[in-house]
Each structure stands twice: as structure tokens, then as C-alpha cells.
Design a protein around this motif. Structure first.
Motif, PDB file in Angstrom:
ATOM      1  N   PRO A   1       5.671  38.142  23.386  1.00  0.00           N
ATOM      2  CA  PRO A   1       4.219  38.119  23.208  1.00  0.00           C
ATOM      3  C   PRO A   1       3.740  36.946  22.359  1.00  0.00           C
ATOM      4  N   GLY A   2       4.666  36.135  21.867  1.00  0.00           N
ATOM      5  CA  GLY A   2       4.348  35.032  20.969  1.00  0.00           C
ATOM      6  C   GLY A   2       5.497  34.862  19.995  1.00  0.00           C
ATOM      7  N   PHE A   3       5.247  34.139  18.903  1.00  0.00           N
ATOM      8  CA  PHE A   3       6.298  33.986  17.893  1.00  0.00           C
ATOM      9  C   PHE A   3       6.278  35.232  17.008  1.00  0.00           C
ATOM     10  N   VAL A   4       7.322  36.042  17.114  1.00  0.00           N
ATOM     11  CA  VAL A   4       7.359  37.369  16.492  1.00  0.00           C
ATOM     12  C   VAL A   4       8.018  37.292  15.115  1.00  0.00           C
ATOM     13  N   THR A   5       7.364  37.902  14.137  1.00  0.00           N
ATOM     14  CA  THR A   5       7.878  37.913  12.773  1.00  0.00           C
ATOM     15  C   THR A   5       8.328  39.300  12.316  1.00  0.00           C
ATOM     16  N   ALA A   6       7.975  40.348  13.061  1.00  0.00           N
ATOM     17  CA  ALA A   6       8.349  41.715  12.671  1.00  0.00           C
ATOM     18  C   ALA A   6       8.371  42.594  13.915  1.00  0.00           C
ATOM     19  N   LEU A   7       9.236  43.600  13.897  1.00  0.00           N
ATOM     20  CA  LEU A   7       9.341  44.554  14.998  1.00  0.00           C
ATOM     21  C   LEU A   7       9.446  45.966  14.441  1.00  0.00           C
ATOM     22  N   ALA A   8       8.912  46.926  15.196  1.00  0.00           N
ATOM     23  CA  ALA A   8       9.062  48.341  14.853  1.00  0.00           C
ATOM     24  C   ALA A   8       9.062  49.152  16.137  1.00  0.00           C
ATOM     25  N   SER A   9       9.878  50.197  16.184  1.00  0.00           N
ATOM     26  CA  SER A   9       9.862  51.129  17.306  1.00  0.00           C
ATOM     27  C   SER A   9       9.232  52.434  16.854  1.00  0.00           C
ATOM     28  N   LEU A  10       8.693  53.185  17.809  1.00  0.00           N
ATOM     29  CA  LEU A  10       8.023  54.438  17.484  1.00  0.00           C
ATOM     30  C   LEU A  10       9.002  55.601  17.598  1.00  0.00           C
ATOM     31  N   PRO A  11       9.179  56.369  16.529  1.00  0.00           N
ATOM     32  CA  PRO A  11      10.152  57.471  16.539  1.00  0.00           C
ATOM     33  C   PRO A  11       9.886  58.459  17.666  1.00  0.00           C
ATOM     34  N   GLY A  12      10.931  58.773  18.435  1.00  0.00           N
ATOM     35  CA  GLY A  12      10.820  59.772  19.487  1.00  0.00           C
ATOM     36  C   GLY A  12      10.090  59.312  20.722  1.00  0.00           C
ATOM     37  N   ARG A  13       9.792  58.016  20.828  1.00  0.00           N
ATOM     38  CA  ARG A  13       9.062  57.488  21.982  1.00  0.00           C
ATOM     39  C   ARG A  13       9.813  56.296  22.566  1.00  0.00           C
ATOM     40  N   PRO A  14      10.803  56.534  23.392  1.00  0.00           N
ATOM     41  CA  PRO A  14      11.589  55.438  23.972  1.00  0.00           C
ATOM     42  C   PRO A  14      10.709  54.442  24.711  1.00  0.00           C
ATOM     43  N   GLY A  15      10.979  53.174  24.495  1.00  0.00           N
ATOM     44  CA  GLY A  15      10.242  52.115  25.170  1.00  0.00           C
ATOM     45  C   GLY A  15       9.042  51.602  24.411  1.00  0.00           C
ATOM     46  N   GLU A  16       8.563  52.338  23.403  1.00  0.00           N
ATOM     47  CA  GLU A  16       7.378  51.921  22.670  1.00  0.00           C
ATOM     48  C   GLU A  16       7.781  51.078  21.462  1.00  0.00           C
ATOM     49  N   ILE A  17       7.371  49.805  21.480  1.00  0.00           N
ATOM     50  CA  ILE A  17       7.715  48.834  20.456  1.00  0.00           C
ATOM     51  C   ILE A  17       6.456  48.105  20.019  1.00  0.00           C
ATOM     52  N   VAL A  18       6.376  47.787  18.734  1.00  0.00           N
ATOM     53  CA  VAL A  18       5.268  47.009  18.198  1.00  0.00           C
ATOM     54  C   VAL A  18       5.830  45.737  17.582  1.00  0.00           C
ATOM     55  N   ALA A  19       5.164  44.609  17.823  1.00  0.00           N
ATOM     56  CA  ALA A  19       5.596  43.319  17.296  1.00  0.00           C
ATOM     57  C   ALA A  19       4.490  42.722  16.443  1.00  0.00           C
ATOM     58  N   GLY A  20       4.858  42.199  15.272  1.00  0.00           N
ATOM     59  CA  GLY A  20       3.925  41.441  14.446  1.00  0.00           C
ATOM     60  C   GLY A  20       4.051  39.962  14.769  1.00  0.00           C
ATOM     61  N   LEU A  21       2.940  39.253  14.783  1.00  0.00           N
ATOM     62  CA  LEU A  21       2.908  37.865  15.243  1.00  0.00           C
ATOM     63  C   LEU A  21       2.605  36.906  14.103  1.00  0.00           C
ATOM     64  N   THR A  22       3.241  35.727  14.167  1.00  0.00           N
ATOM     65  CA  THR A  22       3.033  34.743  13.107  1.00  0.00           C
ATOM     66  C   THR A  22       1.612  34.198  13.114  1.00  0.00           C
ATOM     67  N   GLY A  23       0.942  34.226  14.272  1.00  0.00           N
ATOM     68  CA  GLY A  23      -0.439  33.778  14.351  1.00  0.00           C
ATOM     69  C   GLY A  23      -1.451  34.839  13.978  1.00  0.00           C
ATOM     70  N   GLY A  24      -0.969  36.027  13.586  1.00  0.00           N
ATOM     71  CA  GLY A  24      -1.840  37.131  13.223  1.00  0.00           C
ATOM     72  C   GLY A  24      -1.930  38.175  14.315  1.00  0.00           C
ATOM     73  N   GLY A  25      -2.159  39.416  13.936  1.00  0.00           N
ATOM     74  CA  GLY A  25      -2.288  40.503  14.888  1.00  0.00           C
ATOM     75  C   GLY A  25      -0.942  41.055  15.333  1.00  0.00           C
ATOM     76  N   ILE A  26      -1.012  42.012  16.255  1.00  0.00           N
ATOM     77  CA  ILE A  26       0.185  42.663  16.766  1.00  0.00           C
ATOM     78  C   ILE A  26       0.166  42.662  18.291  1.00  0.00           C
ATOM     79  N   ALA A  27       1.336  42.918  18.853  1.00  0.00           N
ATOM     80  CA  ALA A  27       1.475  43.171  20.284  1.00  0.00           C
ATOM     81  C   ALA A  27       2.188  44.501  20.442  1.00  0.00           C
ATOM     82  N   ARG A  28       1.903  45.208  21.512  1.00  0.00           N
ATOM     83  CA  ARG A  28       2.478  46.530  21.730  1.00  0.00           C
ATOM     84  C   ARG A  28       3.056  46.613  23.137  1.00  0.00           C
TER      85      ARG A  28
END
Length: 206
Positions: A73-100
């Protein structure tokens, strides 16, 4: 430490935690894909799969399948997965904001109304309520969302430790009752660790 695809065949959440527990401090995991050896900027587990952000790419390792390079989704600086929800990932971006992503990183959406336009340095999903997300924003503080990242609000300013405010560089949610109506979020800074009570976002140094 270099992991080939074959060497990663037994990789699991428990094995990575074991490496961290037996090492002195943090262990940086390098791996080899083709001829390139790199160190991930962020990692997260999606079930039994390991998802990494490295050199502007999202790479995923799953048993049997091995390594895959996914759409980033861009240059990613952080990642997190959602407990109990396979496939759901959130990414933090160096340019600001998140991708899901809801498909393990194959495609991405860009919610994040209200987040400042600054790099996201750390992410975590609440261990007790997966729709609640936490994001540390460089130069700002800790933000949270209760609707899976659609809308964000400020939870607390950057923590004051020692002689000044400190950037949050890591987040972890622990499903342990704080005794004050919430659970704990642990935030790592270069000067120490604090824990934040989720209901009131009142931080204290540990």
C-alpha cells in the motif's frame, strides 16, 4: 541470522517469541529471497503466516506456500493483525495514515479519517476488542479508533519520560484487566516503557 525458504518451514509465532526470549535484547530477523538479504521494518502474524514490510514491499511467508511478494500500500513502517480475524491486517505508512487489508495483504483500502499527516511509527489492535486500533504518530502521540480504522481521535500526547517527550516506537495490547475498567496497552520508547489504561488513556512508566 539468515532464513531461507526451507529454513522458515517451521516458523511460527511461538518460535519467534522463543528467539526473542532467549536472546539478549531484540533479535533482528533477516531472510534471503533470491540473492537479496534484508531486515524487515515491521512484522505481524496472520494466523500461521508471517507478514513483513521490507524495502517498500509486503512479503508473506506461509507453511507449504513459502514466501510471496504482495501488493504494497506504500512504504510501510508498522503492521498489526486483528486477533481472531484471519486475513485482516493494518499497515502504518511513512507518508501518514493507514492501509487496511481483509485478504492477508493481497489488496488494500485506505481509511483513517482524522489521523495527522505524519509517519505512523507503531500499530496495535486491542486484544479484547479487535475493532479498536491504536496508532502512534511521529511528533504527535497515540491515536485510537473504535471502528476498525475508519475514524481516529487522539488518545494521549507523546509520553514525557526523563527530560522530554518521547516518540512511541512499538505498541502491544495485552488482554489483562487494568482494574480501572479497561485493559493495558504497552508503548515502547527509546527512553523506556509505559503502559496506558485503555479506558482513560492515562499513561504511566513501567
Amino acid at each position: 541470522m539468515i532464513f531461507s525458504t526451507a529454513a522458515c518451514a517451521g516458523l511460527s509465532r511461538r518460535s519467534v517469541v522463543g528467539l526473542l526470549a532467549t536472546g539478549a535484547g531484540f533479535v533482528l530477523l533477516s531472510y534471503r529471497i533470491g540473492a537479496a538479504t534484508s531486515v524487515p521494518r515491521a512484522i505481524a502474524f496472520d494466523g500461521d503466516a508471517l507478514v513483513t514490510a521490507i524495502e517498500g514491499e509486503i512479503r508473506r511467508f506461509a507453511p507449504v506456500i513459502g514466501w510471496q511478494v504482495l501488493k504494497s500500500p506504500g512504504f510501510v513502517t508498522a503492521l498489526a493483525s486483528l486477533p481472531g480475524r484471519p486475513g485482516e491486517i493494518v499497515a502504518g505508512l511513512t507518508g501518514g495514515g493507514i492501509a487496511r487489508s481483509s485478504d492477508g495483504g493481497s489488496s488494500w483500502q485506505f481509511p483513517g479519517k482524522g489521523l495527522p499527516a505524519a509517519p505512523v511509527t507503531a500499530l496495535a489492535a486491542s486484544a479484547a476488542a479487535p475493532d479498536t486500533l491504536y496508532a502512534a504518530v511521529a511528533g504527535d502521540g497515540l491515536w485510537h479508533s473504535t471502528d476498525n480504522g475508519a475514524v481516529w481521535s487522539l488518545a494521549m500526547d507523546r509520553p514525557w519520560i526523563g527530560e522530554g517527550e518521547r516518540e512511541i516506537v512499538g505498541l502491544a495490547s495485552v488482554n489483562t484487566a487494568s482494574g480501572m475498567g479497561g485493559i493495558w496497552i504497552y508503548a515502547a520508547t527509546e527512553a523506556g516503557l509505559i503502559r496506558v489504561q485503555t479506558a482513560s488513556a492515562a499513561g504511566r512508566r513501567s
